[in-house]
Design a protein around this motif. Structure first.
Motif, PDB file in Angstrom:
ATOM      1  N   CYS A  24       0.883  -1.461  -0.378  1.00  0.00           N
ATOM      2  CA  CYS A  24       0.056  -0.413   0.126  1.00  0.00           C
ATOM      3  C   CYS A  24       0.754   1.127   0.004  1.00  0.00           C
ATOM      4  O   CYS A  24       0.316   1.856  -0.584  1.00  0.00           O
ATOM      5  CB  CYS A  24      -1.024  -0.079   1.152  1.00  0.00           C
ATOM      6  SG  CYS A  24      -2.516  -1.238   1.077  1.00  0.00           S
ATOM      7  N   ARG A  26      -9.943 -13.292  -7.738  1.00  0.00           N
ATOM      8  CA  ARG A  26      -9.426 -11.967  -7.250  1.00  0.00           C
ATOM      9  C   ARG A  26      -9.741 -11.304  -5.980  1.00  0.00           C
ATOM     10  O   ARG A  26      -9.445 -10.174  -4.963  1.00  0.00           O
ATOM     11  CB  ARG A  26      -9.104 -11.068  -7.941  1.00  0.00           C
ATOM     12  CG  ARG A  26     -10.770 -10.765  -8.391  1.00  0.00           C
ATOM     13  CD  ARG A  26     -10.692  -9.668 -10.250  1.00  0.00           C
ATOM     14  NE  ARG A  26     -12.097  -9.935 -10.769  1.00  0.00           N
ATOM     15  CZ  ARG A  26     -12.346  -8.994 -10.244  1.00  0.00           C
ATOM     16  NH1 ARG A  26     -12.560  -8.151  -9.499  1.00  0.00           N
ATOM     17  NH2 ARG A  26     -13.774  -9.089 -11.672  1.00  0.00           N
ATOM     18  N   TRP A  33      -6.083  -9.452  -3.263  1.00  0.00           N
ATOM     19  CA  TRP A  33      -5.701  -7.525  -3.476  1.00  0.00           C
ATOM     20  C   TRP A  33      -4.055  -8.097  -4.083  1.00  0.00           C
ATOM     21  O   TRP A  33      -4.100  -7.483  -4.666  1.00  0.00           O
ATOM     22  CB  TRP A  33      -6.122  -7.489  -2.586  1.00  0.00           C
ATOM     23  CG  TRP A  33      -7.496  -7.425  -2.146  1.00  0.00           C
ATOM     24  CD1 TRP A  33      -8.182  -7.943  -2.940  1.00  0.00           C
ATOM     25  CD2 TRP A  33      -8.093  -6.764  -0.787  1.00  0.00           C
ATOM     26  NE1 TRP A  33      -9.472  -7.920  -2.093  1.00  0.00           N
ATOM     27  CE2 TRP A  33      -8.751  -7.272  -0.891  1.00  0.00           C
ATOM     28  CE3 TRP A  33      -7.046  -6.683   0.517  1.00  0.00           C
ATOM     29  CZ2 TRP A  33     -10.049  -6.888   0.357  1.00  0.00           C
ATOM     30  CZ3 TRP A  33      -8.031  -5.971   1.319  1.00  0.00           C
ATOM     31  CH2 TRP A  33      -9.598  -6.363   1.607  1.00  0.00           C
ATOM     32  N   GLN A  36      -3.913  -8.983  -7.780  1.00  0.00           N
ATOM     33  CA  GLN A  36      -3.853  -8.029  -8.887  1.00  0.00           C
ATOM     34  C   GLN A  36      -2.781  -6.689  -8.698  1.00  0.00           C
ATOM     35  O   GLN A  36      -2.675  -6.479  -9.700  1.00  0.00           O
ATOM     36  CB  GLN A  36      -4.718  -7.615  -7.934  1.00  0.00           C
ATOM     37  CG  GLN A  36      -6.608  -8.068  -8.073  1.00  0.00           C
ATOM     38  CD  GLN A  36      -7.407  -7.156  -7.653  1.00  0.00           C
ATOM     39  OE1 GLN A  36      -8.397  -5.605  -7.857  1.00  0.00           O
ATOM     40  NE2 GLN A  36      -8.480  -7.775  -6.875  1.00  0.00           N
ATOM     41  N   PHE A  46     -10.185  -1.208  -1.514  1.00  0.00           N
ATOM     42  CA  PHE A  46      -9.439  -2.745  -2.439  1.00  0.00           C
ATOM     43  C   PHE A  46     -10.487  -3.789  -2.726  1.00  0.00           C
ATOM     44  O   PHE A  46     -11.385  -4.194  -2.909  1.00  0.00           O
ATOM     45  CB  PHE A  46      -8.677  -2.959  -2.165  1.00  0.00           C
ATOM     46  CG  PHE A  46      -7.565  -3.311  -2.582  1.00  0.00           C
ATOM     47  CD1 PHE A  46      -7.160  -3.798  -3.714  1.00  0.00           C
ATOM     48  CD2 PHE A  46      -6.487  -2.145  -1.933  1.00  0.00           C
ATOM     49  CE1 PHE A  46      -5.592  -3.325  -4.702  1.00  0.00           C
ATOM     50  CE2 PHE A  46      -4.885  -1.247  -3.017  1.00  0.00           C
ATOM     51  CZ  PHE A  46      -4.445  -2.314  -3.945  1.00  0.00           C
ATOM     52  N   SER A  53     -12.231  -4.678  -6.174  1.00  0.00           N
ATOM     53  CA  SER A  53     -12.445  -6.134  -6.400  1.00  0.00           C
ATOM     54  C   SER A  53     -14.178  -6.649  -6.804  1.00  0.00           C
ATOM     55  O   SER A  53     -13.818  -7.471  -7.910  1.00  0.00           O
ATOM     56  CB  SER A  53     -12.340  -7.086  -4.968  1.00  0.00           C
ATOM     57  OG  SER A  53     -10.654  -6.456  -5.064  1.00  0.00           O
ATOM     58  N   GLY A  93     -10.697  -4.652 -10.987  1.00  0.00           N
ATOM     59  CA  GLY A  93     -10.071  -4.209 -10.108  1.00  0.00           C
ATOM     60  C   GLY A  93      -8.683  -4.644 -10.931  1.00  0.00           C
ATOM     61  O   GLY A  93      -9.157  -3.275 -11.209  1.00  0.00           O
ATOM     62  N   PHE A  94      -8.196  -4.263  -9.177  1.00  0.00           N
ATOM     63  CA  PHE A  94      -6.509  -2.932  -9.566  1.00  0.00           C
ATOM     64  C   PHE A  94      -5.784  -3.215 -10.615  1.00  0.00           C
ATOM     65  O   PHE A  94      -5.090  -2.231 -11.203  1.00  0.00           O
ATOM     66  CB  PHE A  94      -6.467  -3.663  -8.474  1.00  0.00           C
ATOM     67  CG  PHE A  94      -5.088  -2.469  -8.099  1.00  0.00           C
ATOM     68  CD1 PHE A  94      -4.890  -1.673  -7.070  1.00  0.00           C
ATOM     69  CD2 PHE A  94      -3.344  -3.110  -8.644  1.00  0.00           C
ATOM     70  CE1 PHE A  94      -3.543  -0.536  -7.474  1.00  0.00           C
ATOM     71  CE2 PHE A  94      -2.808  -1.777  -8.602  1.00  0.00           C
ATOM     72  CZ  PHE A  94      -2.829  -0.902  -8.309  1.00  0.00           C
TER      73      PHE A  94
END
Length: 438
Positions: free
Chosen positions: A35, A127, A134, A137, A411, A415, A420-421
């Motif tokens: 993060c 995911r 996460w 991802q 997230f 998700s 998604g990321f």
């Protein structure tokens, strides 16, 4: 009776400890290592991708450390070394749902030097898993929905993104699509009968569409230096699901054999690539049949290269003449004391004492191989300490609590309400590219 109950209790404790630290390391790494890197995504995506890959590569050693140092599982690897800077496609049989977790230990011992950038092809539902999904991802794993029109676009975007930012990686594909169970084997038998093929009992007939597309697209984008064919076998205890691990059912040994094919040695036509993959799985079925009869991948049962596929050999890490292209590269174990009761409920070590040793017949290996034990222990210490530090921070610091809640909510939204990321990362890159081009 009491001994049996105590054995089951030991298994349960070991399973809970393993799963607790495994999942705790993912969550703590997500909050404290991943993060803080998020702002980089908007400044330098290539640097963001490099740093997240380094963090993930460092974490991948932790499951290996838990498996070998804590549980005492032997990991035995034979065949060609995996060259970490290869832009490669890795294919592997899918014996159990947990193959990917044991693979980290195999890759750790097979990679020379100890570095790699693996991206797995996974089903999209993974995911959504808090923490683990996460992180995957953020590492730009390839999520598929098992609808080829949609999956083709997903894979195409990801591969083109890697090309555009100059990112080299290794993509892991399970061509069988699912693990080997009674139900999946029955479906494989039905497929074989419908297409006049022989029945397989150690593997499933592979699905060829994704493999062919990946080979052709990676080759088109200049991202295919090699294809690695990995075969995994479990000669004794076979945990089939996460619940088996939670209950403390771990394999005593996990065996891998690896064969490297230069990307240029594979055929170019679609049908020829399908035949190539089908032939590899036929060889894999024969190899595993011999493996389960003998308990190891020996010289006569290693997945050899097709004699019709000339190519340069990979870097082998054995000085013997055991097989031209598939030689023993590593046989290493970090284990607890042996079982005092071989037929205990989980067939597992029952002592906390840990010892590191190499098989004496492999003393000719390069000296840096002998540092594997040290790396495992240092990794075990680092990630375990990070788990405790993260737990302490969450319990005592209001700042860390707010930081955690903020990122978790981001997230959760990404998700469940977006693609998604990883999709956001690719879209952001394309948007920035359009702006710059304009």
């Amino acid at each position: 009776m009491l001994g049996l109950l105590m054995g089951r209790l030991r298994c349960l404790v070991r399973g809970l400890v393993f799963c607790g630290f495994w999942y705790g390391s993912i969550c703590s790494g997500f909050l404290f290592l991943y993060c803080p890197l998020l702002p980089l995504l908007f400044l330098d995506q290539k640097l963001f991708r490099q740093l997240t890959d380094i963090v993930f590569a460092a974490w991948e050693v932790y499951p290996a450390a838990l498996l070998e140092c804590l549980i005492g599982t032997k990991v035995i690897v034979k065949g060609d070394a995996i060259l970490p800077h290869d832009r490669a496609l890795i294919i592997m049989n899918h014996r159990t749902r947990l193959d990917w977790n044991f693979l980290w230990a195999g890759i750790f011992h097979a990679c020379k030097p100890l570095a790699h950038r693996i991206k797995m092809v996974l089903k999209a539902s993974v995911r959504h898993i808090p923490g683990a999904g996460w992180v995957m991802q953020m590492n730009c794993f390839l999520y598929i929905h098992r609808r080829w029109d949609r999956d083709k676009a997903v894979l195409e975007k990801a591969l083109d993104y890697f090309r555009d930012i100059g990112h080299s990686c290794q993509i892991l594909l399970f061509p069988e699509g699912t693990d080997l169970t009674a139900g999946s084997q029955q479906r494989s038998h039905q497929f074989a009968s419908a297409h006049q093929l022989e029945r397989y009992y150690q593997v499933l007939h592979p699905k060829t569409t994704g493999f062919v597309f990946l080979v052709q697209r990676m080759r088109q984008n200049g991202l295919l230096d090699a294809v690695y064919d990995i075969t995994v076998g479990y000669p004794h205890t076979l945990p089939q699901s996460e619940f088996d691990i939670l209950k403390g059912r771990f394999p005593e040994e996990v065996h891998f054999t690896i064969t490297r094919f230069a990307g240029s040695s594979l055929p170019y036509g679609e049908e020829e690539l399908k035949d190539w993959l089908a032939n590899r799985w036929k060889i894999k079925e024969q190899t595993l049949t011999k493996f389960y009869a003998s308990g190891s991948f020996d010289a006569s049962s290693i997945c050899s290269k097709d004699s019709k596929s000339p190519e340069s050999s990979a870097v082998n890490l054995s000085n013997g003449s055991f097989h031209k292209n598939s030689e023993v590269i590593h046989k290493y174990s970090v284990s607890s004391l042996p079982n005092i009761i071989h037929n205990s409920p989980c067939n597992s070590p029952s002592n906390l004492k840990v010892s590191c040793h190499y098989d004496e017949s492999f003393n000719h290996l390069p000296s840096h191989d002998r540092s594997h034990g040290t790396i495992l222990y240092l990794t075990l210490i680092f990630w375990t300490l990070l788990c405790f530090i993260a737990l302490y921070g969450i319990l005592t610091s209001s700042f860390i609590q707010m930081f955690a809640v903020f990122n978790i909510n981001i997230f959760l939204y990404l998700s469940f309400f977006t693609q998604g990321f990883h999709h956001l990362e690719i879209c952001l890159y394309r948007f920035k590219k359009k702006i710059l081009d304009w």
